[in-house]
Design a protein around this motif. Sequence first.
Motif, short mmCIF file in Angstrom:
data_model
loop_
_atom_site.label_atom_id
_atom_site.label_comp_id
_atom_site.label_asym_id
_atom_site.label_seq_id
_atom_site.Cartn_x
_atom_site.Cartn_y
_atom_site.Cartn_z
N LEU A 165 0.84 -0.99 -0.09
CA LEU A 165 -0.16 -0.06 0.00
C LEU A 165 0.96 1.21 0.01
CD1 LEU A 165 -3.21 0.72 0.21
CD2 LEU A 165 -2.72 1.01 2.59
N VAL A 166 0.80 2.27 -1.08
CA VAL A 166 1.56 3.38 -1.15
C VAL A 166 0.50 4.32 -0.35
CG1 VAL A 166 2.47 5.12 -2.72
CG2 VAL A 166 2.28 2.62 -3.35
N CYS A 167 1.17 5.08 0.70
CA CYS A 167 0.29 6.01 1.26
C CYS A 167 0.86 7.41 0.77
CB CYS A 167 0.60 5.87 2.88
SG CYS A 167 0.03 4.63 3.47
N LEU A 168 0.10 8.38 0.42
CA LEU A 168 0.33 9.64 -0.23
C LEU A 168 -0.12 10.87 0.79
CD1 LEU A 168 -0.74 7.70 -2.93
CD2 LEU A 168 0.76 9.13 -3.88
N GLU A 169 0.74 11.85 0.51
CA GLU A 169 0.17 13.13 1.27
C GLU A 169 0.51 14.29 0.54
OE1 GLU A 169 0.65 14.18 5.99
OE2 GLU A 169 2.17 13.77 5.34
N LYS A 170 -0.44 15.27 0.92
CA LYS A 170 -0.19 16.60 0.29
C LYS A 170 -0.59 17.44 1.60
CE LYS A 170 -1.28 19.59 -3.41
NZ LYS A 170 -1.92 19.68 -4.86
N VAL A 171 0.25 18.61 1.68
CA VAL A 171 0.05 19.73 2.81
C VAL A 171 -0.67 20.69 2.12
CG1 VAL A 171 0.87 20.97 4.47
CG2 VAL A 171 1.73 18.63 4.30
N LEU A 172 -1.78 21.34 2.50
CA LEU A 172 -2.62 22.33 2.15
C LEU A 172 -1.97 23.60 2.68
CD1 LEU A 172 -6.36 21.24 1.85
CD2 LEU A 172 -4.76 21.40 0.03
#
Length: 172
Positions: A165-172
């Motif tokens: 499972l590839v966990c991805l994140e982006k900060v607003l």
Amino acid sequence: MFRLARPADLDQVAAIYDRIHTEEEAGRSSVGWIRDVYPTRQTAQDSLQAGDLFVAEEAGQVVAAAKINQEQVPVYAQAAWTLAVPPEQVMVLHTLVVDPLVKGTGIGTRFVAFYEDYARAHGCRALRMDTNERNTAARALYRKLGYGEVSILPCEFNGIPGVNLVCLEKVL
């Protein structure tokens, strides 16, 4: 047009799942899903009942769907997230599907933009999602849209064994 799904949308969402499964079984895509395991019509039904199933509609047809909520699945606790925020400041995109009949038209990009706007409107600072390591098309799209891969976690996911499972994140 992006909107909350309605009961009348279930058949169209399930048909998108079926077309994606057919593409995978034919070797034309690699998503890492298994027909009759995940996703299924029940996947969409459960999201609809929870009030977090959204669809993209064009010319009266559902062309994409996703679950958007603040539920971080248990395996997320193992991910190396870059932003430490309370759960109420995290929005999660689950099971984004684009109908293979409209693949390449930008609907996936527009759906992610809708998700980001939805998160902002709900006061969230962190955007999170996941995909199967095998889903290179989704990984490339998310990278292009500014999402960083923070972890790849081996697990059983949504009833599918042996998932990285590839966990991805982006900060607003």
